[in-house]
Every structure is written in structure tokens, then in C-alpha cells.
Design a protein around this motif. Structure first.
Motif, short mmCIF file in Angstrom:
data_model
loop_
_atom_site.label_atom_id
_atom_site.label_comp_id
_atom_site.label_asym_id
_atom_site.label_seq_id
_atom_site.Cartn_x
_atom_site.Cartn_y
_atom_site.Cartn_z
N GLY A 157 2.96 7.85 8.25
CA GLY A 157 2.11 6.76 7.80
C GLY A 157 0.79 7.26 7.24
O GLY A 157 0.28 6.75 6.23
N LEU A 158 0.24 8.28 7.88
CA LEU A 158 -1.03 8.86 7.44
C LEU A 158 -0.91 9.52 6.07
O LEU A 158 -1.81 9.41 5.22
CB LEU A 158 -1.50 9.89 8.48
CG LEU A 158 -2.70 10.78 8.14
CD1 LEU A 158 -3.95 9.94 8.06
CD2 LEU A 158 -2.86 11.87 9.18
N SER A 159 0.22 10.19 5.84
CA SER A 159 0.40 10.94 4.59
C SER A 159 1.03 10.12 3.48
O SER A 159 1.14 10.60 2.34
CB SER A 159 1.25 12.18 4.86
OG SER A 159 2.54 11.80 5.35
N ALA A 211 0.83 -1.21 0.00
CA ALA A 211 0.00 0.00 0.00
C ALA A 211 0.86 1.25 0.00
O ALA A 211 0.50 2.27 -0.62
CB ALA A 211 -0.92 0.00 1.21
N PHE A 212 1.99 1.20 0.68
CA PHE A 212 2.91 2.33 0.71
C PHE A 212 3.50 2.57 -0.67
O PHE A 212 3.62 3.72 -1.13
CB PHE A 212 4.01 2.07 1.73
CG PHE A 212 5.21 2.96 1.59
CD1 PHE A 212 5.13 4.31 1.86
CD2 PHE A 212 6.43 2.44 1.17
CE1 PHE A 212 6.24 5.14 1.71
CE2 PHE A 212 7.55 3.25 1.04
CZ PHE A 212 7.45 4.60 1.31
N GLY A 239 -8.18 7.81 4.50
CA GLY A 239 -7.51 8.91 5.18
C GLY A 239 -7.25 10.07 4.23
O GLY A 239 -7.46 11.24 4.58
N TYR A 240 -6.82 9.75 3.00
CA TYR A 240 -6.62 10.78 1.99
C TYR A 240 -7.93 11.51 1.69
O TYR A 240 -7.96 12.74 1.55
CB TYR A 240 -6.09 10.16 0.69
CG TYR A 240 -4.69 9.64 0.75
CD1 TYR A 240 -3.82 9.99 1.77
CD2 TYR A 240 -4.20 8.79 -0.25
CE1 TYR A 240 -2.51 9.52 1.81
CE2 TYR A 240 -2.89 8.32 -0.23
CZ TYR A 240 -2.07 8.67 0.81
OH TYR A 240 -0.78 8.21 0.84
N ILE A 241 -9.01 10.73 1.58
CA ILE A 241 -10.32 11.34 1.29
C ILE A 241 -10.72 12.30 2.41
O ILE A 241 -11.24 13.40 2.16
CB ILE A 241 -11.39 10.25 1.10
CG1 ILE A 241 -11.09 9.44 -0.17
CG2 ILE A 241 -12.79 10.86 1.03
CD1 ILE A 241 -11.98 8.22 -0.34
N ALA A 242 -10.47 11.88 3.66
CA ALA A 242 -10.80 12.74 4.81
C ALA A 242 -10.02 14.03 4.75
O ALA A 242 -10.57 15.12 4.94
CB ALA A 242 -10.52 11.99 6.11
N TYR A 281 -7.05 0.38 1.95
CA TYR A 281 -8.37 0.92 2.27
C TYR A 281 -8.29 2.05 3.29
O TYR A 281 -8.89 3.12 3.11
CB TYR A 281 -9.26 -0.20 2.80
CG TYR A 281 -10.65 0.24 3.19
CD1 TYR A 281 -11.64 0.43 2.23
CD2 TYR A 281 -10.98 0.46 4.53
CE1 TYR A 281 -12.92 0.84 2.59
CE2 TYR A 281 -12.25 0.86 4.90
CZ TYR A 281 -13.21 1.05 3.93
OH TYR A 281 -14.47 1.45 4.30
N GLN A 282 -7.53 1.84 4.37
CA GLN A 282 -7.44 2.84 5.43
C GLN A 282 -6.70 4.08 4.95
O GLN A 282 -7.11 5.21 5.23
CB GLN A 282 -6.73 2.25 6.65
CG GLN A 282 -6.82 3.12 7.89
CD GLN A 282 -6.22 2.43 9.11
OE1 GLN A 282 -5.39 1.53 8.99
NE2 GLN A 282 -6.63 2.86 10.29
N ILE A 283 -5.62 3.87 4.20
CA ILE A 283 -4.84 5.02 3.70
C ILE A 283 -5.68 5.87 2.75
O ILE A 283 -5.71 7.10 2.85
CB ILE A 283 -3.56 4.53 2.99
CG1 ILE A 283 -2.63 3.84 3.99
CG2 ILE A 283 -2.84 5.70 2.34
CD1 ILE A 283 -1.40 3.26 3.35
#
Length: 391
Positions: free
Chosen positions: A345-347, A235-236, A253-256, A248-250
Motif C-alpha cells: 500500500g505504501l509503495s 488513488a491506486f 509517502g512518496y515524497i518522504a 494525499y497520503q500516498i
């Protein structure tokens, strides 16, 4: 005692204190906002379930803060206290190794179930490494100048560090391994050791640490290199290729973050927390902050964390006492490294590790030990102010 309290109140680091309080309260508000759906749907609890638990965590953490703030930091170099801390660390690691929980839920056997709360020994290990390394190097400097310390003088701290790294890696908590390693390097760098010897020390840590992690991978590779963790690496490298799976989570997170824009959609109005973003109150809480409060919310959090790190490093640079310098640098590096790993990790700058955001994310052990560390930092800051006045 009266004289100590007089000097304490006069030299108390109020900007640092109020920044810490603000971040904790800001985090409490955002935990309430981010966790409502999780509490109702997944925990079958009231919407304020996580809010109340974190509020209780903060009450306990406030006691830990004042204990850390009022105990003179010089005591952390006391040999008996260092032995007590080491004994507690060994007991916690043995306990979590044999009776730890969390492997089924998170993939890491990192928690001890105390009944009223889950305690995470790897969080205590971060604080322990700061105080133990600082105390050990300081005691060595009383016999020989720190600049002249050689490998034989620091073998015991290295062995303790290697043991903790082995235990935490065995829990498969790789994020904590990275933070503990960063803390150890920062404390040694702040000790005043000669640069060439520091490079040798760094080489020893890197060499032995890599060998140890390699050994853990050899014996527990199937448990560490799980499909979930391999998915995080994929995913990274290419998040949009796996948007329905490991990314999915990443992606959510981008959408948020993208939905928040400059001014956000409004406090409590996040869409991604409504089942799209897993566990939004923990390691992805910054995504909810960005969505609801926009760039302003992000700047507030980064500004507060940045100020604490800056203050800690400033205290370390100003003091002439090597023990104070190492403790302040260690606490500052802890907050800086952990914040970087969470936000990285979030970005998408680094793979996800499941590390929480200091003072903001939900978590009892984290806020408890970070609060104690902030108390210690304020005690060190008070000493530095007194030191400056007397010079």
C-alpha cells in the motif's frame, strides 16, 4: 520441570529472539521520532506521548512473549483449550459487533474500549485461526492420516473461518480479511493434505468467502464502499490525479521515501511527519524510516522481517510433527502477508488498507499478539532442535 528448563535454555532460538527484540526496539525509536508532531498538535500531549504508550505496550507484550515461549505448543491441540479459544473469539466478535468503536475515526468499527487500552479482536482472530486450524487438523490426523482428510472432516474449521471472515468484514476491516484468509490457506497448505484436496479446499474457501463478502457488501455496501475507500482505489489507479484528495497520503509517502535517498536526512529530521503525512507512526511508518534513515533503514527492517519469516518457514520444513509445521507456517505467513499488504500500500503496488507494519508500527493489540505468536514460534523451534538431535 528442571529437565524441561534445561532443554529449553540449551535449545532456545537466540537468533530469532534477538531479531524480534531488535525490531521492537527499532520500532520504538521510530515511533518516538515519527509521532512527536502528532502528539503535540493533534493529541495535545507531550512529544513522547506515543513513545511512552508503546513502551508500556512492549512491557506487557514481553510477558505475553514469555508465556507463549514457555507453554509447550502441544497444548494448543487440546480440545478443551480449543473450546476456550473459540469461546473467547465469539465473545470478542459479539462485543465489537455491538459495542465496537473506531467507525468515526477510521471507517472501521474494529476496536473494543477497555478503558486503559483499545483492543482489536481482528488481531486476536489472526492468532486464533493459526492455533485453531492447526489444532483441528492435527486432531483429525490422529484418527485419519492428513493426506486422506475429506470435506466432511474439515467442515467445522471452514465454518469457523467463514464466521470470523463475516464478522471482520462486517467491521469493514478489509485488510484483516485478507490477512486472515492468507493465514488459513497457509496453515492448510502446511498440513500435509493432498494437493488435489488442497485445491478443492482452496476453492471452497474462495467460493464461500467470496459469496460471504458479497453478502456483506449487499447489506452494508454503503458502509464499506465509502467515499474514502473508493478514493483509495482511484488513488491506486492514478495517484497523481488525486494528489490533493484521496492520494494525499500516498503522494506524501512518496515524497518522504524520495527525500531519504541512500543515507536519509537524519534521525528525527523528517519533514513529512510535520503535519504532511497523516498518522505517520502507524501504517506509514516505513515512509518516515526511509526519509530519515534512507535505504539502510529500509534494508534493516526488511532484513529483520525477512529473517523471521525465513526462520518460521525453515522450522516448518524441518519438523516431522504436523502440528509444529502448521503453527510455524501460520505465524510466518501472518508476518509475511501483513508486511506485504503494508508495504504494498505504501509503495502503490496495491490499494491502501490501513494495515500496520509488524513490530514497527504503533499499536498495543498488534504488538501484544505478535509477541505471543513469536513466543509460540520459539517454543516450536526449540522442539524442532530437540527432534533433530534425537533423530
Amino acid at each position: 520441570m528442571k529437565k524441561y528448563l534445561y532443554h529449553y535454555v540449551r535449545n532456545f532460538d537466540y537468533p530469532l529472539f534477538f531479531t524480534y527484540i531488535f525490531l521492537c526496539l527499532f520500532g520504538l525509536v521510530m515511533i518516538y521520532s515519527a509521532s512527536m508532531m502528532v502528539a503535540m498538535v493533534y493529541e495535545d500531549q507531550d512529544p513522547d506521548y506515543f513513545y511512552k504508550r508503546q513502551l508500556l505496550n512492549l512491557v506487557v507484550a514481553s510477558v505475553a512473549f514469555f508465556v507463549g515461549a514457555f507453554i509447550p505448543y502441544k497444548h494448543y491441540s487440546n480440545k478443551k483449550l480449543m473450546v476456550v479459544m473459540l469461546s473467547i473469539m465469539l465473545i470478542l466478535m459479539f462485543w465489537v459487533w455491538n459495542f465496537g468503536t473506531g467507525a468515526e475515526e477510521t471507517g472501521s468499527q474494529s476496536w473494543i474500549d477497555l478503558g486503559f487500552m483499545n483492543f482489536q479482536p481482528s488481531e486476536f482472530a489472526k492468532l486464533f485461526i493459526i492455533l485453531y486450524f492447526a489444532g483441528a487438523f492435527y486432531r483429525k490426523s490422529l484418527k485419519n492420516s492428513i493426506e486422506n482428510l475429506g470435506p466432511n472432516n474439515i467442515i467445522y474449521p471452514i465454518l469457523v473461518w467463514l464466521f470470523i471472515i463475516f464478522c471482520v468484514a462486517n467491521e469493514t476491516d478489509l485488510g484483516a480479511v485478507m490477512i486472515i484468509s492468507g493465514i488459513a490457506i497457509a496453515v492448510v497448505a502446511a498440513s500435509g493434505i493432498q494437493f488435489k484436496k488442497f485445491l478443492k479446499f482452496f476453492g471452497v474457501l474462495a467460493g464461500f468467502g467470496s459469496a460471504l463478502i458479497g453478502f456483506v457488501l449487499l447489506i452494508k455496501g454503503d458502509e464499506i464502499l465509502t467515499e474514502n475507500r473508493i478514493g483509495r482505489i482511484k488513488a491506486f489507479l492514478n495517484p497523481f490525479e488525486y494528489e490533493d484528495g484521496s492520494s494525499y497520503q500516498i503522494i506524501n509517502g512518496y515524497i518522504a521515501i524520495g527525500s531519504g535517498g541512500l543515507d536519509g536526512v537524519g534521525l528525527g529530521q523528517s519533514i513529512q511527519k510535520l503535519g504532511y503525512l497523516p498518522e505517520p507512526q502507524t501504517d506509514f511508518i516505513m515512509a518516515i524510516i526511509a526519509e530519515e534513515l534512507g535505504i539502510l533503514g529500509v534494508i534493516i527492517v526488511l532484513g529483520g522481517l525477512g529473517f523471521i519469516v525465513f526462520r518460521a518457514l525453515s522450522v516448518a520444513l524441518k519438523t516431522k510433527d504436523p502440528l509444529a509445521r502448521m503453527i510455524a507456517a501460520g505465524i510466518g505467513s501472518w508476518i509475511a502477508v501483513q508486511s506485504f499488504i503494508n508495504l504494498g500500500g505504501l509503495s502503490g503496488l496495491i490499494p491502501l488498507t490501513g494495515v500496520t507494519l509488524p513490530f514497527i508500527s504503533y499499536g498495543g493489540t498488534s504488538i501484544l499478539l505478535l509477541s505471543f505468536a513469536m513466543g509460540v514460534l520459539i517454543n516450536v523451534s526449540m522442539y524442532v532442535k530437540l527432534e533433530k538431535k534425537r533423530s
